[in-house]
Design a protein around this motif. Structure first.
Motif, short mmCIF file in Angstrom:
data_model
loop_
_atom_site.label_atom_id
_atom_site.label_comp_id
_atom_site.label_asym_id
_atom_site.label_seq_id
_atom_site.Cartn_x
_atom_site.Cartn_y
_atom_site.Cartn_z
N ALA A 45 0.98 -1.12 0.05
CA ALA A 45 0.01 -0.09 -0.14
C ALA A 45 0.86 1.18 0.10
CB ALA A 45 -1.05 -0.05 1.14
N GLN A 46 2.00 1.30 0.64
CA GLN A 46 2.83 2.12 0.94
C GLN A 46 3.49 2.43 -0.57
OE1 GLN A 46 5.39 2.45 4.34
NE2 GLN A 46 4.03 4.16 5.23
N THR A 47 3.84 1.56 -1.19
CA THR A 47 4.57 1.44 -2.30
C THR A 47 3.75 2.34 -3.25
OG1 THR A 47 5.71 -0.59 -1.80
CG2 THR A 47 5.83 0.10 -4.13
N ARG A 48 2.39 1.77 -3.72
CA ARG A 48 1.49 2.54 -4.58
C ARG A 48 1.13 3.94 -4.26
NH1 ARG A 48 -1.33 -1.31 -7.40
NH2 ARG A 48 -1.31 -3.41 -6.70
N GLU A 49 1.10 4.26 -2.78
CA GLU A 49 0.88 5.38 -2.47
C GLU A 49 1.98 6.24 -2.78
OE1 GLU A 49 -1.87 6.85 -1.75
OE2 GLU A 49 -1.33 8.77 -0.99
N ALA A 50 3.27 5.78 -2.55
CA ALA A 50 4.52 6.75 -2.92
C ALA A 50 4.64 7.11 -4.59
CB ALA A 50 5.87 5.92 -2.60
N VAL A 51 4.33 6.08 -5.30
CA VAL A 51 4.38 6.32 -6.73
C VAL A 51 3.10 7.42 -7.03
CG1 VAL A 51 3.79 5.14 -9.15
CG2 VAL A 51 5.00 3.93 -7.18
N ARG A 52 1.98 7.24 -6.43
CA ARG A 52 0.94 8.10 -6.68
C ARG A 52 1.25 9.45 -6.30
NH1 ARG A 52 -3.00 3.70 -5.00
NH2 ARG A 52 -2.75 4.47 -3.18
N MET A 53 1.73 9.58 -4.99
CA MET A 53 2.25 10.72 -4.67
C MET A 53 3.17 11.61 -5.57
SD MET A 53 2.27 10.25 -0.50
CE MET A 53 3.05 11.82 -0.13
N LEU A 54 4.28 10.69 -5.81
CA LEU A 54 5.32 11.32 -6.69
C LEU A 54 5.05 11.53 -7.86
CD1 LEU A 54 8.01 9.18 -5.05
CD2 LEU A 54 7.83 11.46 -4.61
N ALA A 55 4.13 10.93 -8.51
CA ALA A 55 3.73 11.18 -9.95
C ALA A 55 2.95 12.48 -10.04
CB ALA A 55 2.90 10.05 -10.47
N ALA A 56 2.07 12.60 -8.76
CA ALA A 56 1.10 13.73 -8.84
C ALA A 56 1.98 15.20 -8.53
CB ALA A 56 0.15 13.74 -7.83
N GLU A 57 3.13 15.12 -7.38
CA GLU A 57 3.83 16.33 -7.29
C GLU A 57 5.16 15.88 -7.34
OE1 GLU A 57 3.38 18.96 -3.67
OE2 GLU A 57 1.41 17.71 -3.73
N PRO A 58 6.01 15.67 -8.45
CA PRO A 58 7.24 15.02 -8.56
C PRO A 58 8.19 16.00 -7.77
CG PRO A 58 6.13 15.66 -10.80
CD PRO A 58 5.30 15.82 -9.79
N ARG A 59 9.20 15.52 -7.29
CA ARG A 59 10.40 16.32 -6.79
C ARG A 59 11.37 15.50 -6.74
NH1 ARG A 59 8.71 19.04 -2.41
NH2 ARG A 59 6.36 18.28 -2.14
N PRO A 60 12.66 15.78 -6.69
CA PRO A 60 13.76 15.01 -6.45
C PRO A 60 13.85 14.06 -5.45
CG PRO A 60 14.55 17.28 -6.57
CD PRO A 60 13.01 17.22 -6.36
N THR A 61 13.69 12.67 -5.75
CA THR A 61 13.48 11.68 -4.75
C THR A 61 14.18 10.34 -5.00
OG1 THR A 61 11.21 12.60 -4.53
CG2 THR A 61 11.36 10.48 -3.83
N PHE A 62 14.59 9.69 -3.93
CA PHE A 62 15.13 8.44 -4.02
C PHE A 62 13.89 7.60 -3.15
CE2 PHE A 62 17.30 4.82 -2.03
CZ PHE A 62 17.70 4.06 -3.01
N MET A 63 13.45 6.55 -3.97
CA MET A 63 12.62 5.49 -3.34
C MET A 63 13.05 4.05 -3.47
SD MET A 63 8.81 5.15 -5.30
CE MET A 63 8.49 3.74 -4.40
N ARG A 64 13.24 3.38 -2.35
CA ARG A 64 13.60 2.15 -2.35
C ARG A 64 12.49 1.16 -2.68
NH1 ARG A 64 17.01 -0.19 2.74
NH2 ARG A 64 18.97 0.41 2.37
N VAL A 65 12.45 0.29 -3.55
CA VAL A 65 11.49 -0.68 -4.13
C VAL A 65 11.98 -2.02 -3.52
CG1 VAL A 65 9.87 -1.33 -5.76
CG2 VAL A 65 10.84 1.05 -5.92
N GLY A 66 11.28 -2.39 -2.50
CA GLY A 66 11.95 -3.85 -1.95
C GLY A 66 11.46 -5.20 -2.61
N ARG A 67 12.38 -6.08 -2.66
CA ARG A 67 12.35 -7.23 -3.52
C ARG A 67 12.07 -8.39 -2.40
NH1 ARG A 67 15.52 -9.02 -7.84
NH2 ARG A 67 15.66 -11.14 -8.07
#
Ligand SMILES: Cc1ncc(C[n+]2csc(CCOP(=O)(O)OP(=O)(O)O)c2C)c(N)n1
Ligand SMILES: [Mg+2]
Lengths: 319, 291
Positions: A149-171
């Motif tokens: 849920a947090q992964t999806r929310e991060a993608v939504r938030m960053l697509a809506a308001e893009p800013r310089p960001t590093f996100m970890r996407v866990g395997r």
């Protein structure tokens, strides 16, 4: 109290990431993906099929990849730059500094399979330095989603308001956190409350922290558990509250301890008034790991529920 | 740190001497036999570990066998500063390197059974701190060639006759560090440096030419100042010839045209075998074909 089901199904967050990115890209032509021969490992096969022109695969060339991402951002696109976290961060560190953070190009750097996810492939493939390196860069957000849920929310938030960001996407597979599993810029989430100790955990460690809280509860120790899902900007308030309201703090991260979550917590706690300077125990990696699976290496580093509970008791004993 | 297996070194020395003395046809047969034995060992290692990079292991085996049984002036039991140096820059093919090093006696072949097992020195990518014969740690692509340039410059400074050999993947050449290193190699006139490109035309996710094309690779390498030699990367005699010192005085680039998955019919030239692990039936079939 939140019960934790240790047999709960676990998930690879890369899948949630790719699904969300694709859903957004269908409606937003600004969204592009940039990668380094990592179409498969970044879960972008379907993205390529649906949006062939918007998948830019620069080949095995991470420095170029991040520079290209910055250029796309400067043209009004929203680039999600996807590569295995160790190569994305280690190889392109200066591009991340100069082209993304310093230039303030809104590039979303997506570090795939971070931490010790690559187990036996060894330290060259582990991404445990990323938090230390990137926390040193002003103007770069750092996001560590702890479940789907947090992964999806991060993608939504960053697509809506893009800013310089590093996100970890866990395997490394993790269970879903208790609902509602939300995300807010610059904020930790409290996923359990207690009075004796606060466990602040990030990413894969959050579900383990909840398990540790159960172990401690059985011994009469109550724990607050914070999900440090947004590491930069940092949630000073949550740490201050933890220091004021509980007797000790333990941090847990799948990262080197030299400059990540624990270091951030400790440097804030050190500035607090005498009565609130609670003991801090920092769990994480200290060396280049020997050969071993992800789970073996995490346990060796003390990043499992039992070690976490021990560290909590040690911290409380020092209070 | 693993230790030298002296008994195995004696076996390797005898085989190497036999190869050195053999007529071309016999030499080719001996090297081919050795290479197939290494391939079989690699398949067994990957089956035991449950992971590995079988496609690139199979494509690089003949390149390695020719180096370690014919070209390199090295001896696992005697490591002087002026020895030749070898770097496997495509470090994901560690299994092929380990099987080759063990056959030379750098460490006991018995160790190969621990490939990627908990606590093993034989990690998924080679580590010089733990494995004799590994000259520098690789795994992130594009690191071998710059280190070899430093070694080659160092050999010049020391007045050493040592030669440096680096094996890089073709996809790996998309990393800019390689081209920075080649510029320096030409600038410093590093005739003691040989780059061998494992030109199997596949990378992790697709063909190189469909990802970020390298052709015309020979012209590009020549333009960067290399003496280019394009050979069949599974022909041991052609490889041995291509490994000879340059005639022009600059670095040599050997384009070893290979087949990813070489020797195993269902893997040959198929991108999915970059790091897929065979089923036990497939492994059985592979070992038969490699016999
Ligand atoms: C800097 C870096 N980026 C990405 C990777 C992931 N990776 C491992 S192997 C590989 C493909 C390599 O292709 P190639 O060099 O052609 O090797 P081969 O075909 O011989 O296996 C990739 C992208 C890596 N190891 N290092
Ligand atoms: Mg290749």
């Amino acid at each position: 109290m939140t019960a934790v089901d240790v047999a709960a199904p676990v998930h690879d967050n890369r899948k949630a990431f790719a699904e969300e990115l694709m859903a957004l890209a269908a409606a937003d032509p600004r969204i592009v993906a940039v990668c380094n021969d990592s179409v498969g490992s970044s879960n972008l096969v379907e993205f390529r099929e649906r949006f062939p022109d918007r998948l830019i695969n620069v080949g095995i060339a991470e420095q170029n990849m991040v520079g290209v991402g910055a250029g796309l951002a400067s043209m009004g696109f929203v680039p999600f730059v996807c590569a295995a976290a160790p190569f994305l961060t280690g190889r392109s560190l200066e591009q991340i500094k100069a082209d993304v953070a310093y230039s303030q190009h809104p590039v979303i750097l997506c570090g795939m399979s971070p931490g010790m996810a690559y187990g036996e492939l060894g330290p060259t493939h582990h991404s445990v330095e990323d938090l230390s390196w990137l926390r040193a860069l002003p103007g770069l957000d750092i996001v560590l989603p702890a479940d789907r849920a947090q992964t999806r929310e991060a993608v939504r938030m960053l697509a809506a308001e893009p800013r310089p960001t590093f996100m970890r996407v866990g395997r490394h597979k993790v269970p879903d956190l208790p609902e509602p599993s939300t995300l807010e810029r610059g904020r930790f989430q409290q996923v359990r409350d207690g009075a004796d100790v606060t466990i602040i955990a990030a990413g894969t460690m959050v579900s383990r922290a909840l398990q540790a809280a159960e172990v401690l509860a059985a011994e009469g120790v109550t724990s607050r558990v914070l999900n440090a899902s947004w590491l930069a900007p940092f949630d000073d308030d949550a740490v201050r509250a933890a220091a004021a309201q509980t007797r000790a703090i333990v941090t847990a991260e799948e990262a080197n301890v030299s400059g990540g979550l624990g270091a951030a917590v400790a440097s804030l706690v050190a500035t607090l008034p005498a009565g609130q300077r609670v003991p801090v125990e920092i769990l994480g990696l200290h060396d280049f790991a020997p050969t071993g699976s992800t789970n073996v290496l995490l346990t060796r580093a003390g990043l499992d529920a039992e070690h976490l509970a021990e560290a909590a008791k040690a911290a409380i004993a020092r209070a | 740190m693993l230790t030298t297996d002296l008994e195995q070194v004696l076996i390797w020395r005898a085989e190497r001497d036999r190869i050195a003395a053999a007529e071309p046809a016999e030499k080719a047969t001996l090297l081919a036999g050795r290479a197939q034995a290494i391939r079989r060992r690699v398949v067994q290692m990957i089956m035991a570990a449950g992971q590995g990079h079988v496609g690139g292991d199979m494509s690089v085996t003949d390149i390695l066998t020719t180096l370690f049984y014919e070209t390199l002036r090295i001896d696992p039991a005697d490591l002087p500063e002026n020895r030749d140096r070898f770097i496997l820059s495509k470090g994901h093919c560690a299994a092929a390197l380990y099987a080759t090093l063990a056959s030379c006696g750098y460490f006991s072949p018995k160790e190969l059974g621990t490939f990627m097992a908990e606590g093993s020195a034989l990690n998924g990518h080679p580590n010089r701190v733990k494995v004799p014969g590994v000259e520098t740690n690789t795994g992130p692509l594009g690191h071998g060639l710059p280190v070899a340039v430093g070694q080659a410059v160092g050999a010049h400074l020391a007045g050493s006759p040592a030669r440096m050999f680096v094996v890089a993947g073709d996809g790996e050449l998309q990393e800019g560090s390689n081209w920075e290193a080649l510029m320096a190699a030409a600038h410093y006139g590093l005739e003691n440096l040989t780059l061998v490109v494992d030109r199997n035309r596949l990378q992790q996710g697709a063909r190189t030419e469909d990802t970020n094309g390298l052709d015309p690779l020979d012209a590009r390498l020549a333009a960067f100042g290399c003496e280019v030699r394009s050979v069949d990367g599974h022909d041991h005699l052609a490889l041995a010839e291509a490994y000879a010192p340059p005639v022009t005085g600059g670095p040599v680039a050997v384009i070893a045209n290979t087949i990813k998955g070489k020797g195993i019919s269902f893997m040959e030239d198929r991108v999915e075998w970059h790091h897929k692990v065979p089923t036990s039936e497939q492994a059985e079939q592979a070992l038969l074909e490699l016999a």
